[in-house]
Enzyme design. Structure first.
Site, PDB file in Angstrom:
ATOM      1  N   LEU A   4       0.850  -1.182   0.000  1.00  0.00           N
ATOM      2  CA  LEU A   4       0.000   0.000   0.000  1.00  0.00           C
ATOM      3  C   LEU A   4       0.891   1.238   0.000  1.00  0.00           C
ATOM      4  O   LEU A   4       1.972   1.234   0.588  1.00  0.00           O
ATOM      5  CB  LEU A   4      -0.901   0.022   1.245  1.00  0.00           C
ATOM      6  CG  LEU A   4      -1.926  -1.111   1.391  1.00  0.00           C
ATOM      7  CD1 LEU A   4      -2.666  -0.984   2.718  1.00  0.00           C
ATOM      8  CD2 LEU A   4      -2.914  -1.116   0.222  1.00  0.00           C
ATOM      9  N   ASP A   5       0.407   2.292  -0.654  1.00  0.00           N
ATOM     10  CA  ASP A   5       1.122   3.558  -0.606  1.00  0.00           C
ATOM     11  C   ASP A   5       1.219   4.035   0.842  1.00  0.00           C
ATOM     12  O   ASP A   5       0.407   3.647   1.696  1.00  0.00           O
ATOM     13  CB  ASP A   5       0.375   4.620  -1.427  1.00  0.00           C
ATOM     14  CG  ASP A   5       0.336   4.293  -2.913  1.00  0.00           C
ATOM     15  OD1 ASP A   5       1.239   3.570  -3.372  1.00  0.00           O
ATOM     16  OD2 ASP A   5      -0.596   4.744  -3.594  1.00  0.00           O
ATOM     17  N   ARG A   6       2.166   4.918   1.095  1.00  0.00           N
ATOM     18  CA  ARG A   6       2.421   5.391   2.457  1.00  0.00           C
ATOM     19  C   ARG A   6       1.155   5.939   3.125  1.00  0.00           C
ATOM     20  O   ARG A   6       0.881   5.653   4.293  1.00  0.00           O
ATOM     21  CB  ARG A   6       3.510   6.467   2.426  1.00  0.00           C
ATOM     22  CG  ARG A   6       3.885   7.001   3.803  1.00  0.00           C
ATOM     23  CD  ARG A   6       5.069   7.952   3.710  1.00  0.00           C
ATOM     24  NE  ARG A   6       5.488   8.391   5.031  1.00  0.00           N
ATOM     25  CZ  ARG A   6       5.016   9.469   5.643  1.00  0.00           C
ATOM     26  NH1 ARG A   6       4.102  10.232   5.032  1.00  0.00           N
ATOM     27  NH2 ARG A   6       5.435   9.798   6.849  1.00  0.00           N
TER      28      ARG A   6
END
Length: 291
Positions: A131-133
């Site tokens: 997942l993106d940050r």
């Protein structure tokens, strides 16, 4: 990895049985020469051992080497499920999945290494999904290379499914729809992606849950897993995610992209059991429904 031999496997060579499990010849060689072991009923055996019904077979993979650049950090982990092979976590927002140039420490991977060392798991980090940050929610992690290999194969066959929840700018008129548009790297950026004719195939299905003022709450299912896929696709149809300044959104309502990995279903790589997990939507996204 423990296995109980049934009537079906009685008389089979251990080598053949292992290969049916998905353990390659190379993996068997690594077990033999890399510090792993093969035991039947507690006794050391070779790949030529003839299996007997009722045998308790233990396949021990060699200890994995952790990269020296991946330092353990005591980061709180919200673990939804764990066994010897897989781990499911609910990732909090503002936490990178892996270290990067912009964020060299403080990632989920750093936290996992610390957790593994604390619990005696001799493994490195194998993220099946990322997942993106700024994206929160359910992530799937393999606890050893063999499980990762099997899960990667299952993922390619569509047996690892994810459902996301997002709040986007504007009112989507349709109740549901499919975005089938190829995605590739934008030539002017090393980070940004875009819908381009020669990009990789990317398919996103969306369903409207509700419309709130100038915003729309949607659920999204992915057929493919391209980098920034949901963010790019929703921006492409004129409805960027709230908070996603990279793809046309603004932060008037929320300080990160309003995206959450809500549900995860997958086939367990060893038990073959279908598993499903859900993570509650965080408060900063829920409050958008009430705005």
């Amino acid at each position: 990895m423990k296995q109980i031999i049934t009537e079906k496997e009685h008389g089979m060579l251990l080598k053949e049985y292992a290969q049916r499990l998905g353990i390659s010849k190379r993996m068997l060689a690594d077990i033999k020469f890399g510090g792993g072991d093969l035991l039947a009923n507690g006794e050391h055996v070779t790949v030529r051992y003839v299996l007997q019904k009722g045998d308790e077979l233990l396949i021990q993979f060699p200890p994995e080497k952790v990269s020296e650049s991946l330092l353990p950090e005591d980061i709180p982990l919200d673990i939804l499920f764990e066994d010897d092979h897989v781990l499911v976590v609910n990732k909090q927002p503002y936490l990178s999945s892996i270290p990067s140039r912009e964020h060299p420490a403080g990632s989920l991977a750093n936290g996992l290494i610390h957790y593994y060392q604390k619990t005696g798991c001799q493994a490195t980090v194998h993220l099946v999904s990322r997942l993106d940050r700024d994206t929160s929610g359910v992530m799937l992690v393999a606890k050893h290379g063999f499980a990762h290999s099997l899960l990667s194969g299952l993922q390619k066959k569509g047996y690892v499914k994810r459902q996301y929840r997002a709040v986007v700018h504007g009112l989507i008129c349709e109740e549901s729809g499919t975005i089938d548009a190829p995605i590739g790297r934008k030539t002017s950026s090393i980070i940004e992606r875009a819908v381009i004719p020669d990009g990789q195939k990317a398919v996103t299905h969306f369903r409207v849950n509700s419309r709130i003022g100038r915003l729309t709450d949607v659920s999204l299912d992915l057929e493919t897993g391209r980098t920034h896929q949901i963010r790019v696709h929703m921006s492409h149809i004129g409805h960027p995610l709230c908070g996603d300044t990279l793809y046309g959104g603004n932060r008037d309502f929320i300080k990160r992209q309003a995206l959450h990995s809500e549900k995860l279903t997958f086939i367990h790589p060893l038990t073959k059991e279908e598993m499903a997990f859900q993570a509650p939507v965080p408060h900063d996204i829920k409050q958008l429904w009430e705005s």
